[in-house]
Design a protein around this motif. Structure first.
Motif: not given
Lengths: 260, 336
Positions: B251-271
């Motif tokens: 969750t820390l990884l997600t929250a910190a990522s989203v906080s700099v880049s905004g919402i980027i969908g699908w990367v976390g599911l497809v990769m």
């Protein structure tokens, strides 16, 4: 290693009593079959011994040590659980699946090393399934999967094996093959407690039978001594006749309707 | 398809080299010309004294604009992919992704609120992060209150809490000033790395490292958590503690990522699924592979986002356009 279960009672919250004053003792190297109809609490008893359920009253000793005083890691080195083989969600090789059993012997944050790899290889060799090593667990047959799960328990280095209907999903040939391997393990000193729905398995392979009905232990002893048509009638509400073959070497159960 | 462990190591090395090549390639492309010779010269001059044979503009373009953006693209792509892989394993559900815990929606709510109130960039990042953590903690709290299947409870609680936060988002968008704050919020919700700068690069690696390290250290135990919970416990693992640590780290990884880049969908599911196809499901290899593949993917998509047209495309649109069809393809092929 031995198991001693002393006056164990267990009730799920708000539910009725599942285990009602169960006591028995299994010495080293004995192969014991646990019989009982569905929902009688066989799995609950296993969960109590494995401390997956802790709300029971009474005591459980593993090799004379109160199981409550053992840490999860210590308990896992003594007692291993072998579930019915089910298809896994993710795909691991047979070798990695067996390697998972060694987790309790791996310190803290490490991954298994050379020692654990060796341990997994030995477990595979003991069951003579080293050829399966690089196959995917989801791609092998049900009987092979069950053997792999047993190998995983051996890699755990526990001497007590609890098996919850290990042959329930297997075809006829695989059932017998798996049971023969289990029997060989018990002759090598492993203590085996196996739940089963097939009374004949108890006759053919077990040293001893425990029968649970209505939360109570209603029979405990050598299969030839305690297993009779009355016991099977109580357990399963069916009339069977027990026939002795080859001068008492083997027994089979036959439905009475078939004979009349 | 799956490889055994020994064969996977060269593949990981290859992926790492591919990531490096992609990064250098990404430094070179853009509307402003920088040759490969100038590029290496500028980079090496930070360590060795080299007489500049490049212009000051080229230097600034490379080190203040492209480099931070590329570094952040790699970090965000890797983090989202690793978070997705970890969630899938510990929830024993291959359909899990960082969005399942409401981590992304929560972050979006915090960021929109900060933009609405006219806060600075730094504050937007912090609010996004805090709101994301609150959202996840709420989801964990509610799922623990319910009885029954914990994994299902968690996913349902994630949907419910996520829905409340997304209602908050809609409300913020409705009352936002359509001339300045609304476009900013909308753009942010679509995800973009155009705001990546040296300042963000200078602090974002800290939370990402804190999230990444426990997952890498626990990657063998994460394998065990993919088993039935009772089975894992009988192997001597503290499933509850291990699972909680991995959830918090992911969750820390997600929250910190989203906080700099905004919402980027699908990367976390497809990769994670591409990584599974390539190296199999053993987390000892799968987690590093997810990190590398996620980094390469987001970097390439960001190259498209900034070079495809004269105006910059929001990253989230591209990842959805590429990710969703690809996922459908994976699903159909799996059935065959």
């Amino acid at each position: 290693m031995s198991i001693e279960v002393k006056n164990v009672r267990f009730a799920y919250s708000r539910g009725k009593t599942v285990l009602d004053d169960i006591s028995f003792q299994i010495p080293d190297g004995e192969f014991v079959c646990l019989l009982g109809p569905n929902g009688v609490g066989k799995s609950t008893l296993f969960k109590c011994i494995l401390r997956l359920l802790t709300g029971y009253s009474g005591e459980i000793f593993i090799s004379g040590v109160d199981s409550g005083s053992l840490s999860a890691k210590e308990l896992s080195r003594r007692v291993a659980y072998i579930p019915q083989s089910a298809a896994a969600i993710f795909n691991y090789t047979v070798k990695d699946t067996v390697l998972m059993g060694t987790t309790a012997t791996v310190d803290g944050l490490h991954s298994p090393g050379k020692r654990e790899e060796l341990c997994a290889d030995q477990a595979l060799e003991l069951l003579n399934i080293q050829d399966l090593k690089d196959r995917m667990f989801t791609r092998i047959s049900g009987g092979e999967r069950q053997l792999v799960l047993i190998a995983r328990a051996l890699a755990q280095q526990a001497r007590i094996l609890l098996m919850d209907e290990p042959t329930a999903n297997l075809d006829y040939g695989n059932q017998l093959r798996v049971l023969e391997k289990i029997k060989a393990l018990s002759q090598n000193g492993y203590t085996v407690l196996q739940s089963t729905h097939n009374p004949e398995q108890a006759f053919w392979y077990a040293d001893r039978v425990l029968a649970v009905h209505g939360g109570k232990l209603i029979a405990d002893g050598a299969p030839e001594k305690v297993m009779d048509s009355a016991l099977l009638k109580t357990l399963y509400q069916i009339d069977v006749s027990i026939e002795s073959l080859h001068g008492g070497k083997a027994h089979v159960c036959l439905p009475k309707k078939l004979l009349s | 398809m799956s490889l055994n462990r020994k064969k996977s190591i060269p593949l990981l090395v290859f992926m790492f080299l591919l990531l490096l090549v992609t990064a250098v390639f990404s430094l070179l492309i853009g509307r402003f010309d920088i040759s490969i010779r100038e590029c290496f010269g500028i980079l090496l001059s930070k360590i060795f004294p080299i007489e500049p044979y490049w212009t000051k503009v080229q230097n600034n373009m490379l080190t203040l604009v492209r480099l931070p953006r590329i570094v952040i693209a790699i970090l965000v792509g890797s983090s989202l992919a690793v978070a997705g892989t970890s969630y899938q394993c510990i929830f024993r559900n291959p359909m899990c992704a960082p969005d399942i815990l409401g981590a992304s929606t929560g972050a979006a709510f915090g960021a929109s609120l900060a933009i609405l109130l006219g806060k600075s960039n730094m504050t937007i990042t912090i609010w996004a992060f805090l709101s994301s953590m609150v959202c996840v903690l709420l989801v964990l709290f509610f799922s623990r209150l319910c009885r029954g299947n914990q994994i299902l409870n968690l996913i349902l609680a994630g949907i419910m809490v996520g829905s409340i936060f997304s209602a908050g988002n809609s409300y913020i968008k409705m009352i936002a000033d359509p001339n300045n704050t609304l476009p900013a919020i909308t753009y942010w919700l679509m995800g973009s790395l155009s705001g990546a700068d040296t300042k963000k690069m200078s602090y974002i690696w800290i939370p990402l490292l804190i999230g990444m390290v426990p997952i890498f250290l626990l990657r063998w135990k994460i394998n065990i958590l993919t088993l039935d919970d009772d089975e894992a416990k009988t192997m001597g693992i503290n499933t509850r503690l291990t699972r909680t640590v991995v959830i918090l780290a992911a969750t820390l990884l997600t929250a910190a990522s989203v906080s700099v880049s905004g919402i980027i969908g699908w990367v976390g599911l497809v990769m994670p699924h591409i990584a599974r196809k390539l190296v199999g499901d053993d987390c000892r290899i799968l987690i590093p592979a997810s990190a590398l593949i996620g980094g390469i993917f987001l970097l390439l998509v960001d190259d498209l986002a900034r070079n495809l047209y004269t105006i910059e495309l929001p990253l989230g649109i591209l990842t959805s356009l590429i990710g969703a069809p690809f996922f459908l393809y994976l699903m159909i092929r799996r059935r065959e």
